[in-house]
Scaffold this active site. Structure first.
Site: not given
Ligand code: 13P
Length: 259
Positions: A10, A12, A98, A100, A170, A176, A216, A238
Site C-alpha cells: 500500500n 499510500k 484503511h 488512515e 492492521e 508506521g 511495520s 513503508g
Molecule cells: P507500515 O508497513 O508502514 O507500518 O504501514 C502498514 C499499512 O498501513 C499498510 O496498509
C-alpha cells in the site's frame, strides 16, 4: 486448509507516475522467480500512478490494486473514484477501510461496507482493513472493536461474496511506528477474526478467507509472522516503497509456503 498468501504494498500518498513505473519495472525483475502458485503479489499506487504501474507490470506476476473506491457509479462526489474508472485502468484489487481513511477522512463501518460491496459488484478482489487503536487494545476492547468492524463491513454478504474478500488486520498502533505485533499477539488476533468470520459465515468461508497482517512488516519479521497458522499474507506500507526491500519481504514471506 492451505491458503495462498497475498502480499500487497500500500503505497499510500507516495510516488508519481514516473516513480511508480521505475519501481514496478525494478520489482518485476526481482520477484519474477516467485511462483504465482505460492503468492499473489499486489502493488497499490495512488490513482494517478495506477496506469503507469499496470503498464510496467504487464506480463509479470505483479497485480495492481487501488487504495479506495466510491460506491456510486458516477456523480457529484468531488475527489472520489468509481469502479468503472478503476476497471478501465486494469486494476484487479481494491483496499477498503484503511485506518488512515477511518481516522482522517470520516470513513465509517457503513461506508466501508458500501465501498466493499461496490468493489465486489465490480469484480475486484477487496482487501478490507480492520484494526484497533492503542487505546482500544489497552482497555481490552480489541475483540469488541474488530467484531463491530467485521459485522459492519461484511454484514449481508453471501459466501460467494466472501470468496473475493481478503481481510487485512492492521493494529493502528503498529502502522508506521516500527512497533510490530509479536507473532503470538498477531496470531491470537487473527484466530479471533477467523472465529468471527466462522460465526458469521460458517466453517467453509472461515477456512478459506485470507487474513493479512499489516503494521511495520519488514523483511526481518515477515517469515515468522507468516509462519503463524492464521496469518495468510501482509499489507505493507513503508517497506513497499522500495523495490529491493519489498522483494526481499515477499521472498521471506513465501519461504515457508509449499507449492
Ligand atoms: P507500515 O508497513 O508502514 O507500518 O504501514 C502498514 C499499512 O498501513 C499498510 O496498509
Amino acid at each position: 486448509m492451505s491458503r495462498k498468501i497475498v502480499v500487497a504494498g500500500n503505497w499510500k500518498m507516495n510516488k508519481t507516475a514516473a516513480e511508480a513505473e521505475a519501481l514496478v519495472k525494478e520489482l518485476v525483475g526481482l520477484v519474477s522467480d516467485v511462483c504465482p502458485c505460492k503468492a499473489e503479489i499486489v502493488v497499490c499506487p495512488p490513482f494517478t500512478a495506477i496506469a503507469a504501474a499496470v503498464k510496467a507490470a504487464k506480463g509479470s506476476n505483479i497485480k495492481v490494486g487501488a487504495q479506495n473506491v466510491h460506491w456510486e457509479a458516477s456523480g457529484a462526489y468531488t475527489g472520489e473514484i468509481s469502479v468503472s474508472m478503476l476497471k478501465e485502468l486494469g486494476v484487479e484489487y481494491v483496499i477498503t477501510g484503511h485506518s488512515e481513511r477511518r481516522q482522517y477522512f470520516g470513513e465509517t463501518d457503513h461506508t466501508v461496507h458500501l465501498r466493499t460491496a461496490a468493489a465486489l459488484a465490480g469484480g475486484f478482489k477487496v482487501m478490507m482493513c480492520i484494526g484497533e487503536t492503542l487505546e482500544e487494545r489497552e482497555s481490552n476492547r480489541t475483540a469488541e472493536v474488530l467484531d463491530r468492524q467485521l459485522e459492519g463491513g461484511l454484514g449481508g454478504f453471501t459466501a460467494a461474496d466472501m470468496e473475493n474478500i481478503i481481510l487485512a488486520y492492521e493494529p493502528v498502533w503498529a502502522i508506521g511506528t516500527g512497533k510490530t505485533a509479536t507473532p503470538e499477539m498477531a496470531e491470537e488476533t487473527h484466530r479471533h477474526i477467523r472465529g468471527k468470520v466462522r460465526a458469521m459465515f460458517g466453517d467453509e468461508v472461515a477456512g478459506k478467507i485470507r487474513i493479512q497482517y499489516g503494521g511495520s512488516m519488514k523483511p526481518g519479521n515477515a517469515a515468522e509472522l507468516l509462519a503463524c497458522p492464521d496469518i495468510d499474507g501482509g499489507l505493507i506500507g513503508g517497506t513497499a516503497l522500495k523495490a529491493d526491500s519489498f522483494a526481499e519481504l515477499v521472498k521471506n514471506a513465501v519461504s515457508g509456503s509449499g507449492c
